[in-house]
Design a protein around this motif. Sequence first.
Motif, PDB file in Angstrom:
ATOM      1  N   ALA A  38       0.833  -1.206   0.000  1.00  0.00           N
ATOM      2  CA  ALA A  38       0.000   0.000   0.000  1.00  0.00           C
ATOM      3  C   ALA A  38       0.869   1.259   0.000  1.00  0.00           C
ATOM      4  N   VAL A  39       1.911   1.273   0.829  1.00  0.00           N
ATOM      5  CA  VAL A  39       2.810   2.426   0.884  1.00  0.00           C
ATOM      6  C   VAL A  39       3.525   2.613  -0.457  1.00  0.00           C
ATOM      7  N   TRP A  40       3.952   1.536  -1.084  1.00  0.00           N
ATOM      8  CA  TRP A  40       4.670   1.597  -2.368  1.00  0.00           C
ATOM      9  C   TRP A  40       3.803   2.267  -3.434  1.00  0.00           C
ATOM     10  N   TRP A  41       2.545   1.812  -3.536  1.00  0.00           N
ATOM     11  CA  TRP A  41       1.659   2.382  -4.552  1.00  0.00           C
ATOM     12  C   TRP A  41       1.287   3.828  -4.221  1.00  0.00           C
ATOM     13  N   ALA A  42       1.124   4.122  -2.940  1.00  0.00           N
ATOM     14  CA  ALA A  42       0.777   5.489  -2.554  1.00  0.00           C
ATOM     15  C   ALA A  42       1.922   6.455  -2.840  1.00  0.00           C
ATOM     16  N   ALA A  68      -2.890   7.551  -1.275  1.00  0.00           N
ATOM     17  CA  ALA A  68      -1.892   8.620  -1.150  1.00  0.00           C
ATOM     18  C   ALA A  68      -2.276   9.637  -0.085  1.00  0.00           C
ATOM     19  N   LYS A  69      -3.550   9.800   0.184  1.00  0.00           N
ATOM     20  CA  LYS A  69      -4.001  10.692   1.245  1.00  0.00           C
ATOM     21  C   LYS A  69      -4.349   9.924   2.519  1.00  0.00           C
ATOM     22  N   ALA A  70      -4.947   8.758   2.354  1.00  0.00           N
ATOM     23  CA  ALA A  70      -5.435   8.020   3.514  1.00  0.00           C
ATOM     24  C   ALA A  70      -4.311   7.478   4.385  1.00  0.00           C
ATOM     25  N   LEU A  71      -3.230   7.013   3.773  1.00  0.00           N
ATOM     26  CA  LEU A  71      -2.154   6.428   4.573  1.00  0.00           C
ATOM     27  C   LEU A  71      -1.455   7.470   5.445  1.00  0.00           C
ATOM     28  N   PRO A  72      -0.968   8.572   4.893  1.00  0.00           N
ATOM     29  CA  PRO A  72      -0.379   9.576   5.787  1.00  0.00           C
ATOM     30  C   PRO A  72      -1.415  10.178   6.732  1.00  0.00           C
ATOM     31  N   GLY A  73      -2.660  10.267   6.292  1.00  0.00           N
ATOM     32  CA  GLY A  73      -3.707  10.806   7.153  1.00  0.00           C
ATOM     33  C   GLY A  73      -3.875  10.012   8.429  1.00  0.00           C
ATOM     34  N   HIS A  74      -3.629   8.700   8.372  1.00  0.00           N
ATOM     35  CA  HIS A  74      -3.727   7.865   9.567  1.00  0.00           C
ATOM     36  C   HIS A  74      -2.789   8.349  10.660  1.00  0.00           C
ATOM     37  N   LEU A 127      -1.641   0.356   8.998  1.00  0.00           N
ATOM     38  CA  LEU A 127      -2.216   0.829   7.743  1.00  0.00           C
ATOM     39  C   LEU A 127      -3.063  -0.224   7.040  1.00  0.00           C
ATOM     40  N   VAL A 128      -3.039  -1.459   7.516  1.00  0.00           N
ATOM     41  CA  VAL A 128      -3.805  -2.516   6.844  1.00  0.00           C
ATOM     42  C   VAL A 128      -5.306  -2.218   6.861  1.00  0.00           C
ATOM     43  N   PRO A 129      -5.902  -1.854   8.015  1.00  0.00           N
ATOM     44  CA  PRO A 129      -7.331  -1.503   7.970  1.00  0.00           C
ATOM     45  C   PRO A 129      -7.612  -0.310   7.064  1.00  0.00           C
ATOM     46  N   VAL A 130      -6.672   0.622   6.970  1.00  0.00           N
ATOM     47  CA  VAL A 130      -6.849   1.771   6.077  1.00  0.00           C
ATOM     48  C   VAL A 130      -6.905   1.294   4.630  1.00  0.00           C
ATOM     49  N   LEU A 131      -6.025   0.377   4.289  1.00  0.00           N
ATOM     50  CA  LEU A 131      -6.036  -0.200   2.940  1.00  0.00           C
ATOM     51  C   LEU A 131      -7.395  -0.804   2.613  1.00  0.00           C
ATOM     52  N   PHE A 132      -7.939  -1.596   3.527  1.00  0.00           N
ATOM     53  CA  PHE A 132      -9.222  -2.240   3.265  1.00  0.00           C
ATOM     54  C   PHE A 132     -10.349  -1.223   3.175  1.00  0.00           C
ATOM     55  N   ALA A 133     -10.266  -0.171   3.975  1.00  0.00           N
ATOM     56  CA  ALA A 133     -11.308   0.863   3.915  1.00  0.00           C
ATOM     57  C   ALA A 133     -11.288   1.583   2.575  1.00  0.00           C
ATOM     58  N   VAL A 134     -10.093   1.895   2.066  1.00  0.00           N
ATOM     59  CA  VAL A 134      -9.983   2.555   0.763  1.00  0.00           C
ATOM     60  C   VAL A 134     -10.461   1.623  -0.345  1.00  0.00           C
ATOM     61  N   ALA A 135     -10.103   0.343  -0.235  1.00  0.00           N
ATOM     62  CA  ALA A 135     -10.560  -0.627  -1.237  1.00  0.00           C
ATOM     63  C   ALA A 135     -12.081  -0.730  -1.248  1.00  0.00           C
ATOM     64  N   ALA A 136     -12.688  -0.698  -0.071  1.00  0.00           N
ATOM     65  CA  ALA A 136     -14.143  -0.814   0.025  1.00  0.00           C
ATOM     66  C   ALA A 136     -14.856   0.354  -0.622  1.00  0.00           C
ATOM     67  N   GLU A 137     -14.151   1.478  -0.771  1.00  0.00           N
ATOM     68  CA  GLU A 137     -14.730   2.645  -1.439  1.00  0.00           C
ATOM     69  C   GLU A 137     -14.633   2.551  -2.957  1.00  0.00           C
ATOM     70  N   GLY A 138     -14.052   1.451  -3.462  1.00  0.00           N
ATOM     71  CA  GLY A 138     -13.960   1.245  -4.900  1.00  0.00           C
ATOM     72  C   GLY A 138     -12.649   1.676  -5.526  1.00  0.00           C
ATOM     73  N   ASP A 139     -11.659   2.033  -4.708  1.00  0.00           N
ATOM     74  CA  ASP A 139     -10.367   2.457  -5.251  1.00  0.00           C
ATOM     75  C   ASP A 139      -9.718   1.297  -6.004  1.00  0.00           C
ATOM     76  N   ALA A 140      -9.312   1.542  -7.253  1.00  0.00           N
ATOM     77  CA  ALA A 140      -8.806   0.472  -8.105  1.00  0.00           C
ATOM     78  C   ALA A 140      -7.479  -0.081  -7.598  1.00  0.00           C
ATOM     79  N   VAL A 141      -6.569   0.787  -7.164  1.00  0.00           N
ATOM     80  CA  VAL A 141      -5.253   0.331  -6.710  1.00  0.00           C
ATOM     81  C   VAL A 141      -5.388  -0.475  -5.426  1.00  0.00           C
ATOM     82  N   ALA A 142      -6.127   0.050  -4.453  1.00  0.00           N
ATOM     83  CA  ALA A 142      -6.310  -0.675  -3.200  1.00  0.00           C
ATOM     84  C   ALA A 142      -7.031  -2.000  -3.438  1.00  0.00           C
ATOM     85  N   SER A 143      -8.014  -2.005  -4.311  1.00  0.00           N
ATOM     86  CA  SER A 143      -8.741  -3.242  -4.599  1.00  0.00           C
ATOM     87  C   SER A 143      -7.846  -4.279  -5.252  1.00  0.00           C
ATOM     88  N   ALA A 144      -6.899  -3.827  -6.082  1.00  0.00           N
ATOM     89  CA  ALA A 144      -5.976  -4.763  -6.727  1.00  0.00           C
ATOM     90  C   ALA A 144      -5.069  -5.429  -5.690  1.00  0.00           C
TER      91      ALA A 144
END
Length: 329
Positions: free
Chosen positions: A168-172, A186-192, A218-235
């Motif tokens: 997640a950090v690499w892609w962000a 890119a916003k959610a991870l540092p926002g945590h 950051l793992v729960p943050v990743l899943f939360a972003v993916a649940a919003e439909g984010d393509a990178v997080a979902s991948a």
Amino acid sequence: MGVSRPSPAAVLALDAGNSKTDAVLVGADGTVLGTGRSGGFQPPRTGVGAAVDVLGEAVAAAVRAAGLAGPPYAFRVSACLANADLPVEERQLAAAIAARGWAEAVEVRNDTFAVLRAGVDRPRGVAVVCGAGINCVGMLPDGRTARFPALGRISGDWGGGGGLAEEAVWWAARAEDGRGGPTGLAKALPGHFGLGAMAGLIEAVHLGGIPRGRLHELVPVLFAVAAEGDAVASAIVERQAEEVVALASVALERLGLLAEEVPVLLGGGVLAAGHPQLNGRIGELLSARAPRARLSVVTAPPVLGAALLGLDALGVPAGAHGRLRNQFG
């Protein structure tokens, strides 16, 4: 007349992970006689002797609770231990535990076996554990097993909390500097961490302001972003599902169970959290590979599995297993 000495327990069960160790003394009828807990078991960091000392703290607490004299405290130690990833490590740890004299016989297995046995009524099935890392084991009642080294990238592994956070950090980071596509990570991870941009997070981790060990947050943050439909997080979530199913299906195939009705158990913090996108996708992919597999999440404590393995080895009456399981709810 002297005071009679309590008989030793049948099994001294140990489940030890990186953060905590549980010990349970169990009678031959499946009755829990005493329990104890101590800190994390990390022989690669502390050395084998110091790591076994930590086991000893949990054992001592269980012995006090049970009111046992000794050692020996039991006929058999059944230990399922983190960092016992290779058979040679299991043998080394078994020898170190045997030297403590806690029981007449000692068997050490990787801690993933405890998760598997805790989730099945008999030793038959496959378990994938996805916590800080990822591992998988399978076993049959005749003693045959399927397992993986689970040593990280050098043994072909990917995923678990550590792998997911790093990915997640690499892609962000690449999204922010333009080398990659856009992602809400890119916003959610540092926002945590109360930061406004990945540049700040990268600097803080590099300079030690944020310990690398906190990246697992950051793992729960990743899943939360993916649940919003984010393509990178979902991948990333999709890749984790594929890895879980790859491990499970290979283990099933090795044991000749790919076409059988058999339990496939999910354990560890990432999978036990029940993220619908991840666990649902695992179910879909597994159905295509092993249509008769029964997927479920293990909720029983792993030390129960270690204790059941010990009772299995002693050949106690079947009712003892059920009695023990009932005491763990």
